[in-house]
Design an enzyme around this catalytic site. Structure first.
Site, short mmCIF file in Angstrom:
data_model
loop_
_atom_site.label_atom_id
_atom_site.label_comp_id
_atom_site.label_asym_id
_atom_site.label_seq_id
_atom_site.Cartn_x
_atom_site.Cartn_y
_atom_site.Cartn_z
N ASP A 1 0.87 -1.18 0.00
CA ASP A 1 0.00 0.00 0.00
C ASP A 1 0.90 1.23 0.00
O ASP A 1 1.64 1.47 0.95
CB ASP A 1 -0.86 -0.05 1.27
CG ASP A 1 -1.75 1.16 1.44
OD1 ASP A 1 -1.61 2.15 0.68
OD2 ASP A 1 -2.59 1.13 2.36
N ASP B 1 -5.69 7.18 -5.44
CA ASP B 1 -5.95 8.61 -5.17
C ASP B 1 -6.84 8.75 -3.92
O ASP B 1 -6.53 9.53 -3.00
CB ASP B 1 -6.64 9.21 -6.41
CG ASP B 1 -6.76 10.72 -6.38
OD1 ASP B 1 -6.14 11.36 -5.51
OD2 ASP B 1 -7.49 11.25 -7.25
N SER C 1 -2.32 4.56 -14.10
CA SER C 1 -3.27 4.22 -15.18
C SER C 1 -3.68 2.75 -15.26
O SER C 1 -4.50 2.41 -16.10
CB SER C 1 -2.76 4.66 -16.57
OG SER C 1 -2.90 6.05 -16.74
N1 AR6 Z 1 -1.26 1.55 -3.00
C1 AR6 Z 1 -0.68 1.19 -4.17
N2 AR6 Z 1 -1.39 0.95 -5.30
C2 AR6 Z 1 -2.73 1.06 -5.21
C3 AR6 Z 1 -3.41 1.42 -4.03
C4 AR6 Z 1 -2.60 1.67 -2.88
N3 AR6 Z 1 -3.13 2.03 -1.72
N4 AR6 Z 1 -4.75 1.42 -4.29
C5 AR6 Z 1 -4.90 1.07 -5.57
N5 AR6 Z 1 -3.69 0.83 -6.13
P1 AR6 Z 1 -6.09 3.65 -9.90
P2 AR6 Z 1 -5.61 5.07 -12.44
C6 AR6 Z 1 -3.34 0.42 -7.50
O1 AR6 Z 1 -7.45 3.24 -10.32
O2 AR6 Z 1 -5.87 3.83 -13.22
C7 AR6 Z 1 -8.93 7.61 -9.35
O3 AR6 Z 1 -10.32 7.67 -9.12
C8 AR6 Z 1 -4.42 -0.19 -8.34
O4 AR6 Z 1 -4.55 -1.57 -8.03
O5 AR6 Z 1 -5.87 4.11 -8.51
O6 AR6 Z 1 -4.42 5.92 -12.78
C9 AR6 Z 1 -8.36 8.97 -9.71
O7 AR6 Z 1 -9.05 10.02 -9.06
C10 AR6 Z 1 -3.86 0.01 -9.75
O8 AR6 Z 1 -2.93 -1.02 -10.04
O9 AR6 Z 1 -5.48 4.82 -10.85
C11 AR6 Z 1 -8.55 9.02 -11.19
O10 AR6 Z 1 -9.84 9.47 -11.52
C12 AR6 Z 1 -3.07 1.32 -9.63
O11 AR6 Z 1 -2.96 1.58 -8.22
C13 AR6 Z 1 -8.38 7.58 -11.63
O12 AR6 Z 1 -8.70 6.79 -10.48
C14 AR6 Z 1 -3.74 2.51 -10.29
O13 AR6 Z 1 -5.13 2.40 -10.17
C15 AR6 Z 1 -6.97 7.26 -12.02
O14 AR6 Z 1 -6.93 5.95 -12.53
#
Ligand code: AR6
Length: 208
Positions: free
Chosen positions: A39, A67, A155
């Site tokens: 995390d 985020d 992403s």
């Molecule tokens: N620590 C590390 N990685 C994480 C965590 C964490 N705590 N939580 C999720 N991931 P995403 P995006 C991973 O959807 O695709 C948001 O709503 C997750 O499993 O967080 O860039 C923003 O506001 C995935 O592999 O980001 C934007 O609107 C990775 O982080 C949108 O999502 C990225 O997933 C951005 O989408």
């Protein structure tokens, strides 16, 4: 059980106090890429020259995924700091591929670098946008004397970027900054992405 790692004598595997493994690939004599599962909101190295990268959206006011977790862990001060980032167009504080820095507030890391990756099915050149997101995050970090930086898989969640292709962009871009950081971490949240990214690092970095 990561048999491929055993072949590579330049790679160090250490078991962390929380039981997870950290795999370290040298990038230069003074710099390493470190890959682990976890995390990102819990990550820090020294609480003063460290930053986590937040995969945000162009509004920069929070959302789901990493985020949402970052904003929850940092506290409401983070949203206030983001709100005060000037808009470049109505509602847009950080265009896709750019990066902005704020303090980390209640996070263990001292800074947050907010970047916006491409929405894979919408962006006309997702690879260029993803590369810009990594490159501009690293540039902003460097300008702010950050020595340790951690990225999630930008992403690869709701924005839908294929994991394997994203790993190539991430690792090849990080390699351009081999002399600028003590450690660049990839903190991966899920087993599937962790395994694909580790395999990709072995493939791309094995000659170093
Ligand atoms: N620590 C590390 N990685 C994480 C965590 C964490 N705590 N939580 C999720 N991931 P995403 P995006 C991973 O959807 O695709 C948001 O709503 C997750 O499993 O967080 O860039 C923003 O506001 C995935 O592999 O980001 C934007 O609107 C990775 O982080 C949108 O999502 C990225 O997933 C951005 O989408």
């Amino acid at each position: 059980s990561l048999p491929i790692v055993g072949r590579l004598n330049s790679v160090r595997v250490s078991t962390m106090s929380n039981g997870t493994e950290e795999i370290r690939f040298p990038l230069s004599p003074s710099s390493a890429l470190v890959i682990h599962k976890g995390d990102i909101t819990k990550w820090f190295v020294d609480g003063s020259s460290d930053a986590i990268v937040n995969p945000a959206n162009e509004w920069m006011l929070g959302g789901g995924g990493a985020d949402g977790a970052t904003h929850r862990a940092a506290g409401p001060e983070l949203r206030a700091a983001c709100y005060s980032v000037p808009e470049v167009r109505p509602g847009v504080r950080c265009p896709t591929g750019e990066a902005r820095i704020t303090p980390g507030f209640r996070l263990p890391a001292s800074h947050v670098i907010h970047t916006v990756g491409p929405i894979y099915d919408v962006d006309s050149n997702p690879e260029a946008s993803l590369r810009n997101a990594y490159r501009n995050s690293l540039r902003v970090a460097k300008e702010n004397n950050i020595k340790y930086i951690a990225f999630p898989a930008i992403s690869c969640g709701v924005y839908g970027y294929p994991f394997d292709e994203a790993a190539t962009v991430a690792i090849s871009t990080i390699r351009e900054f081999s002399n600028d950081f003590k450690e660049v971490h990839l903190v991966l949240f899920t087993d599937d992405i962790y395994q694909v990214w580790l395999d990709k690092a072995n493939e791309l970095l094995q000659d170093q």
